[in-house]
Design a protein around this motif. Structure first.
Motif, PDB file in Angstrom:
ATOM      1  N   GLU A 273      -5.837   3.725  13.108  1.00 32.62           N
ATOM      2  CA  GLU A 273      -6.440   4.751  12.255  1.00 32.62           C
ATOM      3  C   GLU A 273      -6.760   4.162  10.890  1.00 32.62           C
ATOM      4  OE1 GLU A 273      -5.248   9.040  10.182  1.00 32.62           O
ATOM      5  OE2 GLU A 273      -4.125   8.284  11.912  1.00 32.62           O
ATOM      6  N   GLU A 274      -7.922   4.495  10.343  1.00 33.83           N
ATOM      7  CA  GLU A 274      -8.331   3.946   9.061  1.00 33.83           C
ATOM      8  C   GLU A 274      -7.313   4.277   7.983  1.00 33.83           C
ATOM      9  OE1 GLU A 274     -12.210   4.691   7.630  1.00 33.83           O
ATOM     10  OE2 GLU A 274     -13.132   3.229   8.973  1.00 33.83           O
ATOM     11  N   ARG A 275      -6.992   3.272   7.206  1.00 34.86           N
ATOM     12  CA  ARG A 275      -5.976   3.393   6.175  1.00 34.86           C
ATOM     13  C   ARG A 275      -6.525   3.956   4.873  1.00 34.86           C
ATOM     14  NH1 ARG A 275      -3.557  -2.261   4.025  1.00 34.86           N
ATOM     15  NH2 ARG A 275      -2.360  -1.558   2.224  1.00 34.86           N
ATOM     16  N   GLY A 276      -7.812   3.743   4.627  1.00 35.49           N
ATOM     17  CA  GLY A 276      -8.401   4.202   3.382  1.00 35.49           C
ATOM     18  C   GLY A 276      -7.714   3.574   2.190  1.00 35.49           C
ATOM     19  N   SER A 277      -7.324   4.404   1.209  1.00 32.09           N
ATOM     20  CA  SER A 277      -6.647   3.892   0.029  1.00 32.09           C
ATOM     21  C   SER A 277      -5.129   3.991   0.140  1.00 32.09           C
ATOM     22  CB  SER A 277      -7.117   4.661  -1.215  1.00 32.09           C
ATOM     23  OG  SER A 277      -6.851   6.045  -1.057  1.00 32.09           O
ATOM     24  N   ALA A 278      -4.625   4.404   1.289  1.00 30.42           N
ATOM     25  CA  ALA A 278      -3.179   4.510   1.479  1.00 30.42           C
ATOM     26  C   ALA A 278      -2.537   3.126   1.379  1.00 30.42           C
ATOM     27  CB  ALA A 278      -2.864   5.132   2.832  1.00 30.42           C
ATOM     28  N   PRO A 279      -1.387   3.010   0.718  1.00 32.66           N
ATOM     29  CA  PRO A 279      -0.788   1.696   0.509  1.00 32.66           C
ATOM     30  C   PRO A 279      -0.084   1.114   1.723  1.00 32.66           C
ATOM     31  CG  PRO A 279       0.586   3.382  -0.470  1.00 32.66           C
ATOM     32  CD  PRO A 279      -0.668   4.077   0.006  1.00 32.66           C
ATOM     33  N   ALA A 280       0.320   1.940   2.673  1.00 33.94           N
ATOM     34  CA  ALA A 280       1.131   1.448   3.789  1.00 33.94           C
ATOM     35  C   ALA A 280       0.277   0.980   4.962  1.00 33.94           C
ATOM     36  CB  ALA A 280       2.094   2.538   4.257  1.00 33.94           C
ATOM     37  N   GLU A 281       0.593  -0.203   5.469  1.00 35.17           N
ATOM     38  CA  GLU A 281       0.082  -0.636   6.760  1.00 35.17           C
ATOM     39  C   GLU A 281       0.997  -0.010   7.814  1.00 35.17           C
ATOM     40  OE1 GLU A 281      -0.950  -4.786   7.185  1.00 35.17           O
ATOM     41  OE2 GLU A 281      -0.741  -5.044   5.031  1.00 35.17           O
ATOM     42  N   ARG A 282       0.436   0.745   8.731  1.00 29.18           N
ATOM     43  CA  ARG A 282       1.247   1.510   9.678  1.00 29.18           C
ATOM     44  C   ARG A 282       1.274   0.845  11.042  1.00 29.18           C
ATOM     45  NH1 ARG A 282      -0.778   7.608   9.157  1.00 29.18           N
ATOM     46  NH2 ARG A 282      -2.673   6.524   9.821  1.00 29.18           N
ATOM     47  N   TRP A 283       2.415   0.991  11.688  1.00 26.07           N
ATOM     48  CA  TRP A 283       2.632   0.406  13.006  1.00 26.07           C
ATOM     49  C   TRP A 283       3.161   1.488  13.950  1.00 26.07           C
ATOM     50  CZ3 TRP A 283       1.902  -5.002  13.498  1.00 26.07           C
ATOM     51  CH2 TRP A 283       1.629  -5.644  12.282  1.00 26.07           C
ATOM     52  N   LEU A 284       2.579   1.573  15.133  1.00 29.59           N
ATOM     53  CA  LEU A 284       3.102   2.474  16.158  1.00 29.59           C
ATOM     54  C   LEU A 284       4.410   1.894  16.684  1.00 29.59           C
ATOM     55  CD1 LEU A 284      -0.180   3.146  18.167  1.00 29.59           C
ATOM     56  CD2 LEU A 284       0.912   4.675  16.511  1.00 29.59           C
ATOM     57  N   VAL A 285       5.409   2.752  16.813  1.00 34.03           N
ATOM     58  CA  VAL A 285       6.720   2.313  17.288  1.00 34.03           C
ATOM     59  C   VAL A 285       6.848   2.632  18.768  1.00 34.03           C
ATOM     60  CG1 VAL A 285       9.214   2.510  16.984  1.00 34.03           C
ATOM     61  CG2 VAL A 285       7.686   2.722  15.001  1.00 34.03           C
ATOM     62  N   ASP A 286       7.064   1.588  19.583  1.00 32.76           N
ATOM     63  CA  ASP A 286       7.235   1.746  21.032  1.00 32.76           C
ATOM     64  C   ASP A 286       6.090   2.551  21.643  1.00 32.76           C
ATOM     65  OD1 ASP A 286       9.646   0.326  20.893  1.00 32.76           O
ATOM     66  OD2 ASP A 286      10.770   2.149  20.427  1.00 32.76           O
ATOM     67  N   GLY A 287       4.879   2.270  21.199  1.00 30.95           N
ATOM     68  CA  GLY A 287       3.698   2.920  21.746  1.00 30.95           C
ATOM     69  C   GLY A 287       3.287   4.201  21.054  1.00 30.95           C
ATOM     70  N   THR A 299       2.852  -9.193  -1.412  1.00 33.42           N
ATOM     71  CA  THR A 299       2.286 -10.250  -0.578  1.00 33.42           C
ATOM     72  C   THR A 299       0.925  -9.911  -0.005  1.00 33.42           C
ATOM     73  OG1 THR A 299       3.433  -9.427   1.409  1.00 33.42           O
ATOM     74  CG2 THR A 299       4.588 -11.061   0.057  1.00 33.42           C
ATOM     75  N   ARG A 300       0.580  -8.625   0.080  1.00 30.32           N
ATOM     76  CA  ARG A 300      -0.740  -8.226   0.587  1.00 30.32           C
ATOM     77  C   ARG A 300      -1.223  -7.039  -0.243  1.00 30.32           C
ATOM     78  NH1 ARG A 300      -2.402 -10.086   5.511  1.00 30.32           N
ATOM     79  NH2 ARG A 300      -3.491  -8.175   6.035  1.00 30.32           N
ATOM     80  N   SER A 301      -1.588  -7.327  -1.464  1.00 29.92           N
ATOM     81  CA  SER A 301      -1.939  -6.258  -2.392  1.00 29.92           C
ATOM     82  C   SER A 301      -3.168  -5.490  -1.906  1.00 29.92           C
ATOM     83  CB  SER A 301      -2.207  -6.829  -3.787  1.00 29.92           C
ATOM     84  OG  SER A 301      -3.369  -7.625  -3.778  1.00 29.92           O
ATOM     85  N   PHE A 302      -3.240  -4.233  -2.303  1.00 23.49           N
ATOM     86  CA  PHE A 302      -4.325  -3.334  -1.901  1.00 23.49           C
ATOM     87  C   PHE A 302      -5.060  -2.814  -3.127  1.00 23.49           C
ATOM     88  CE2 PHE A 302      -0.006  -1.771  -1.472  1.00 23.49           C
ATOM     89  CZ  PHE A 302       0.069  -0.820  -2.474  1.00 23.49           C
ATOM     90  N   CYS A 303      -5.117  -3.668  -4.154  1.00 24.37           N
ATOM     91  CA  CYS A 303      -5.722  -3.258  -5.427  1.00 24.37           C
ATOM     92  C   CYS A 303      -7.193  -2.864  -5.273  1.00 24.37           C
ATOM     93  CB  CYS A 303      -5.596  -4.383  -6.454  1.00 24.37           C
ATOM     94  SG  CYS A 303      -3.885  -4.867  -6.807  1.00 24.37           S
TER      95      CYS A 303
END
Length: 376
Positions: A273-287, A299-303
């Protein structure tokens, strides 16, 4: 250690898209985050909304209601606390509401989050929330808190229109909680989480910071706890915002470290799903559908997609969490400035926003204010 499968598209033998799984390990880079660049502003910089010289538009306002806190988290302040702002320098409830109103009505703000310090220590919090949710157009209103005292006030916040809650919680181990915060208040935090959920302040989000040599082992227990209770967990890389300026890049627990630990117990796949300006990179847990977020602020700025502007408890505008300059709205307001004049000052402050926080630059200097005085 079982690594996380990460789905990547490939050609199936039947001509359809198949899914191949690769492994996330501590040494492998995170995949490029899905981001959406802000659209070109409809108005020129310095007029209309809060537009900076790099084309970013600030629509998310973070408001610190106090610099005081009832915990002493080691990555934020010393055990003895700090020299708090004199009451006369802090914005009154009416002044906070006025500036939030100007932001919403004149400057295009559509998200407001109240922070601290610890915002539950602000006596007028419920009234401020009620005033913010009554604005038109109505902004989304949320709160970041350590949840001490939340069990008592959650129903009133929900009745005032608060949309959701973020709770800071770095460990579920009582002794580590005491070592991290210098307070024995874990039960109060857990009770606050339950009360927020029961009051409908959902999704309840949990923010966790891992410190090397202190609570790294809590990564998986925190995720399991949040999965069990329906909370949304986000890990945040420790940032150079501590009052004693002890932060070092080499001692920081990175996003890669966090993912490697989580992958030992759960399968993680990137959320598409598109992250847009949200700061968190999201991961599905166990599917899925449950997710875990990682905010790699260092380490991976989103400025490049930042849409935030900040108002401190003493009425200063900060256009970046790491800014070394502030713009004073309090003095102008108390000297009789009109709403239009205050809005113009806010626009001018936004123009000076730098393209990035510059933590990796050798010339980077940590802000003189700690996180508790800036607002998260």
């Amino acid at each position: 250690m079982r690594a996380a499968p990460v789905g990547v598209p490939g050609d199936g033998t039947d001509g359809t898209t198949a899914t191949t799984f690769v492994h996330v390990t501590q040494s492998s880079p995170l995949p490029d985050p899905v981001v959406r660049r802000p659209a070109p502003p409809a108005t020129a910089p310095g007029s209309g909304g809060l537009v900076d010289r790099h084309g970013r538009v600030a629509t998310d306002l973070r408001v610190s209601l106090t610099d005081r806190c009832n915990l002493r988290c080691t990555y934020c302040m010393p055990p003895e606390g700090l020299q708090w702002l004199p009451k006369v320098e802090q914005l009154t409830d009416d002044e906070v509401v006025r500036l939030v109103r100007i932001g919403v009505e004149q400057l295009g703000i559509h998200e407001v989050r109240f922070t601290g310090g610890e915002p539950l220590l602000r006596p007028g919090l419920v009234g401020i929330v009620e005033a913010a949710t009554a604005l038109s157009p109505r902004p989304e209103v949320s709160l970041t808190t350590n949840a001490i005292g939340l069990a008592r006030v959650a129903p009133a916040l929900a009745a005032a229109g608060l949309d959701r809650i973020n709770v800071s919680l770095d460990t579920l181990d009582r002794e580590r909680f005491k070592a991290l915060t210098h307070r024995d208040r874990l039960d109060d935090v857990l009770a606050g989480l339950r009360a927020a959920h029961d009051a409908g302040l959902t999704p309840v989000k949990v923010n966790a910071v891992l410190l090397r040599g202190m609570n790294e082992a809590d990564a998986v227990p925190l995720l399991d706890f949040c999965l069990e209770h329906g909370y949304q967990l986000r890990f945040i890389e420790q940032m150079p915002l501590d009052a004693h300026h002890a932060w070092t890049r080499g001692e920081m627990v990175t996003a890669e470290d966090i993912l490697a630990r989580l992958s030992a117990a759960h399968d993680l796949t990137p959320d598409t799903e598109e992250r847009g300006s949200a700061p968190a990179e999201r991961w599905l847990v166990d599917g899925g559908p449950a997710t875990v977020g990682v905010i790699a602020s260092v380490t991976r700025s989103f400025c490049g997609t930042c849409d935030r502007t900040r108002l401190t408890a003493d009425g200063q505008i900060r256009n970046c969490l790491f800014a070394r300059e502030e713009s004073d709205l309090r003095t102008a307001m108390r000297e009789g400035a009109t709403d239009a004049e205050l809005a113009d000052r806010w626009r001018i402050a936004t123009l000076a926003k730098l393209p990035g926080h510059g933590i990796d630059d050798p010339s980077f200097l940590q802000p003189s204010r700690p996180m508790s005085a800036i607002g998260g």
